[in-house]
Write a protein that holds these residues in place. Structure first.
Motif, PDB file in Angstrom:
ATOM      1  N   UNK A  38       0.851  -1.188   0.000  1.00 31.37           N
ATOM      2  CA  UNK A  38       0.000   0.000   0.000  1.00 31.37           C
ATOM      3  C   UNK A  38       0.886   1.237   0.000  1.00 31.37           C
ATOM      4  N   UNK A  39       0.478   2.254  -0.737  1.00 36.94           N
ATOM      5  CA  UNK A  39       1.177   3.528  -0.765  1.00 36.94           C
ATOM      6  C   UNK A  39       0.324   4.546  -0.031  1.00 36.94           C
ATOM      7  N   UNK A  40       0.880   5.175   1.018  1.00 37.99           N
ATOM      8  CA  UNK A  40       0.163   6.195   1.787  1.00 37.99           C
ATOM      9  C   UNK A  40       0.684   7.565   1.387  1.00 37.99           C
ATOM     10  N   UNK A  41      -0.193   8.416   0.895  1.00 33.33           N
ATOM     11  CA  UNK A  41       0.164   9.776   0.496  1.00 33.33           C
ATOM     12  C   UNK A  41      -0.261  10.700   1.621  1.00 33.33           C
ATOM     13  N   UNK A  42       0.713  11.237   2.330  1.00 33.74           N
ATOM     14  CA  UNK A  42       0.411  11.946   3.577  1.00 33.74           C
ATOM     15  C   UNK A  42       0.826  13.417   3.571  1.00 33.74           C
ATOM     16  N   UNK A  43       1.044  13.988   2.410  1.00 30.40           N
ATOM     17  CA  UNK A  43       1.468  15.378   2.364  1.00 30.40           C
ATOM     18  C   UNK A  43       0.786  16.073   1.203  1.00 30.40           C
ATOM     19  N   UNK A  44       0.439  17.331   1.373  1.00 32.01           N
ATOM     20  CA  UNK A  44      -0.124  18.109   0.283  1.00 32.01           C
ATOM     21  C   UNK A  44      -1.570  18.476   0.536  1.00 32.01           C
ATOM     22  N   UNK A  45      -2.083  19.322  -0.333  1.00 33.23           N
ATOM     23  CA  UNK A  45      -3.468  19.747  -0.233  1.00 33.23           C
ATOM     24  C   UNK A  45      -4.386  18.579  -0.581  1.00 33.23           C
ATOM     25  N   UNK A  46      -5.590  18.601  -0.029  1.00 32.73           N
ATOM     26  CA  UNK A  46      -6.526  17.489  -0.185  1.00 32.73           C
ATOM     27  C   UNK A  46      -6.794  17.147  -1.653  1.00 32.73           C
ATOM     28  N   UNK A  63      -2.051   0.103  -4.967  1.00 32.50           N
ATOM     29  CA  UNK A  63      -3.056   0.550  -4.012  1.00 32.50           C
ATOM     30  C   UNK A  63      -2.513   1.802  -3.341  1.00 32.50           C
ATOM     31  N   UNK A  64      -3.216   2.905  -3.499  1.00 32.28           N
ATOM     32  CA  UNK A  64      -2.787   4.173  -2.914  1.00 32.28           C
ATOM     33  C   UNK A  64      -3.911   4.721  -2.033  1.00 32.28           C
ATOM     34  N   UNK A  65      -3.530   5.273  -0.891  1.00 28.40           N
ATOM     35  CA  UNK A  65      -4.491   5.760   0.091  1.00 28.40           C
ATOM     36  C   UNK A  65      -4.063   7.148   0.569  1.00 28.40           C
ATOM     37  N   UNK A  66      -5.031   8.035   0.715  1.00 26.48           N
ATOM     38  CA  UNK A  66      -4.801   9.328   1.354  1.00 26.48           C
ATOM     39  C   UNK A  66      -5.513   9.270   2.700  1.00 26.48           C
ATOM     40  N   UNK A  67      -4.763   9.044   3.801  1.00 28.32           N
ATOM     41  CA  UNK A  67      -5.410   8.971   5.115  1.00 28.32           C
ATOM     42  C   UNK A  67      -6.094  10.289   5.467  1.00 28.32           C
ATOM     43  N   UNK A  68      -7.183  10.201   6.192  1.00 26.32           N
ATOM     44  CA  UNK A  68      -7.884  11.388   6.652  1.00 26.32           C
ATOM     45  C   UNK A  68      -7.175  12.025   7.836  1.00 26.32           C
ATOM     46  N   UNK A  69      -7.541  13.250   8.184  1.00 21.11           N
ATOM     47  CA  UNK A  69      -6.934  13.931   9.324  1.00 21.11           C
ATOM     48  C   UNK A  69      -7.078  13.103  10.601  1.00 21.11           C
ATOM     49  N   UNK A  70      -5.967  12.873  11.279  1.00 24.18           N
ATOM     50  CA  UNK A  70      -5.970  12.127  12.530  1.00 24.18           C
ATOM     51  C   UNK A  70      -6.079  10.623  12.378  1.00 24.18           C
ATOM     52  N   UNK A  71      -6.159  10.131  11.148  1.00 24.55           N
ATOM     53  CA  UNK A  71      -6.283   8.692  10.912  1.00 24.55           C
ATOM     54  C   UNK A  71      -4.959   7.993  11.218  1.00 24.55           C
TER      55      UNK A  71
END
Length: 76
Positions: A38-46, A63-71
């Motif tokens: 899994x690839x987590x994208x954790x930086x940048x504007x929504x 598989x790429x995921x943008x975690x939500x705030x505080x996730x």
């Protein structure tokens, strides 16, 4: 450009980028890497993160995921 950070199990942060990096550069760098679970994208504007997530998924088949705030994500 970035650094590897060992994590418990097989997960790791393979590299980071600064705000001047464009999506084409990011996808190009990822293209040369072995596909992760899994690839987590954790930086940048929504909106930009969501667009990059779609590109990583579509162009690389990852598989790429943008975690939500505080996730929190458990990496095994």
């Amino acid at each position: 450009m970035g650094r590897s950070v060992p994590a418990e199990g097989t997960g790791r942060v393979s590299w980071t980028h600064h705000g001047g990096c464009r999506a084409d550069q990011i996808v190009g760098r990822l293209r040369g890497a072995p596909p992760p679970h899994t690839t987590y994208l954790v930086h940048g504007e929504e909106t930009a993160s969501a667009t990059l997530r779609a590109r990583v998924d579509h162009e690389l088949g990852w598989t790429a995921v943008v975690p939500g705030p505080g996730e929190a994500v458990l990496v095994r």
